[in-house]
Design a protein around this motif. Structure first.
Motif, PDB file in Angstrom:
ATOM      1  N   VAL A  88       1.031  -1.088   0.026  1.00  0.00           N
ATOM      2  CA  VAL A  88       0.064  -0.286  -0.004  1.00  0.00           C
ATOM      3  C   VAL A  88       0.938   1.221   0.172  1.00  0.00           C
ATOM      4  O   VAL A  88       0.647   2.112  -0.802  1.00  0.00           O
ATOM      5  CB  VAL A  88      -1.021  -0.049   1.181  1.00  0.00           C
ATOM      6  N   GLU A  93      -0.419  -0.019  -4.178  1.00  0.00           N
ATOM      7  CA  GLU A  93      -1.599  -0.952  -4.662  1.00  0.00           C
ATOM      8  C   GLU A  93      -2.573  -0.989  -3.401  1.00  0.00           C
ATOM      9  O   GLU A  93      -2.137  -0.516  -2.263  1.00  0.00           O
ATOM     10  CB  GLU A  93      -1.048  -2.227  -4.701  1.00  0.00           C
ATOM     11  N   SER A  94      -3.349  -1.347  -3.670  1.00  0.00           N
ATOM     12  CA  SER A  94      -4.609  -1.241  -2.557  1.00  0.00           C
ATOM     13  C   SER A  94      -4.942  -2.826  -2.319  1.00  0.00           C
ATOM     14  O   SER A  94      -4.724  -3.801  -2.859  1.00  0.00           O
ATOM     15  CB  SER A  94      -6.120  -0.733  -3.154  1.00  0.00           C
ATOM     16  N   LEU A  95      -5.468  -2.985  -0.934  1.00  0.00           N
ATOM     17  CA  LEU A  95      -5.671  -4.059  -0.333  1.00  0.00           C
ATOM     18  C   LEU A  95      -7.238  -4.319  -0.528  1.00  0.00           C
ATOM     19  O   LEU A  95      -7.868  -3.282  -0.173  1.00  0.00           O
ATOM     20  CB  LEU A  95      -5.336  -4.286   1.033  1.00  0.00           C
ATOM     21  N   ARG A  96      -7.833  -5.426  -1.066  1.00  0.00           N
ATOM     22  CA  ARG A  96      -9.195  -5.521  -1.332  1.00  0.00           C
ATOM     23  C   ARG A  96      -9.754  -6.504  -0.043  1.00  0.00           C
ATOM     24  O   ARG A  96      -8.827  -7.038   0.706  1.00  0.00           O
ATOM     25  CB  ARG A  96      -9.397  -6.171  -2.748  1.00  0.00           C
ATOM     26  N   TRP A  97     -10.920  -6.427  -0.152  1.00  0.00           N
ATOM     27  CA  TRP A  97     -11.541  -7.653   0.958  1.00  0.00           C
ATOM     28  C   TRP A  97     -11.017  -8.718   0.901  1.00  0.00           C
ATOM     29  O   TRP A  97     -11.012  -9.337   1.903  1.00  0.00           O
ATOM     30  CB  TRP A  97     -13.284  -7.461   0.733  1.00  0.00           C
ATOM     31  N   ASN A  98     -10.826  -9.309  -0.021  1.00  0.00           N
ATOM     32  CA  ASN A  98     -10.413 -10.803  -0.385  1.00  0.00           C
ATOM     33  C   ASN A  98      -8.891 -10.832   0.164  1.00  0.00           C
ATOM     34  O   ASN A  98      -8.491 -11.877   0.878  1.00  0.00           O
ATOM     35  CB  ASN A  98     -10.634 -11.508  -1.521  1.00  0.00           C
ATOM     36  N   HIS A  99      -7.947  -9.827   0.009  1.00  0.00           N
ATOM     37  CA  HIS A  99      -6.780 -10.001   0.641  1.00  0.00           C
ATOM     38  C   HIS A  99      -6.856  -9.966   2.338  1.00  0.00           C
ATOM     39  O   HIS A  99      -6.281 -11.008   2.872  1.00  0.00           O
ATOM     40  CB  HIS A  99      -6.047  -9.048   0.070  1.00  0.00           C
TER      41      HIS A  99
END
Length: 116
Positions: A88, A93-99
């Protein structure tokens, strides 16, 4: 002789620092995709040297109070936390819910290692 608290905390602090170096060694070059591969390999190797100077003592000290499985588990959870912050803050980059859900499941699985 280190205190009991230091025996438990020193390996964690050393593993945290070592993981910062290793994350940069493995992934830092991604910001420089045009750099020749041989240069990033040598740069990564040089950075990783510092990681070893921290990780080996962390495991040597830590094995006095943790099992090898527990040390490896601590290291993996720290790796995930460091990598999440790195991806991040450094790579943008972004962290998504699935990560986050996947990381949470790994932390839950790690908890099982510490049950006696």
């Amino acid at each position: 002789m280190p205190s009991q608290a230091a025996s438990f905390l020193a390996p964690i602090a050393l593993l945290l620092a070592s993981n910062v170096f290793m994350t940069f060694a493995w992934y830092g070059h991604l910001k420089f995709p045009k750099a020749p591969l041989w240069i990033v390999v040598f740069a990564s190797w040089a950075i990783a040297l510092f990681e070893y100077w921290l990780a080996v003592p962390a495991n040597r000290i830590g094995h006095q109070v943790y099992s090898a499985a527990q040390l490896k588990t601590i290291q993996e959870v720290i790796t995930l936390a460091v990598f999440a912050a790195f991806s991040v803050l450094y790579l943008g980059e972004s962290l998504r819910w699935n990560h986050l859900a996947g990381f949470a499941l790994i932390v839950l699985a790690s908890w099982l290692i510490f049950l006696d």
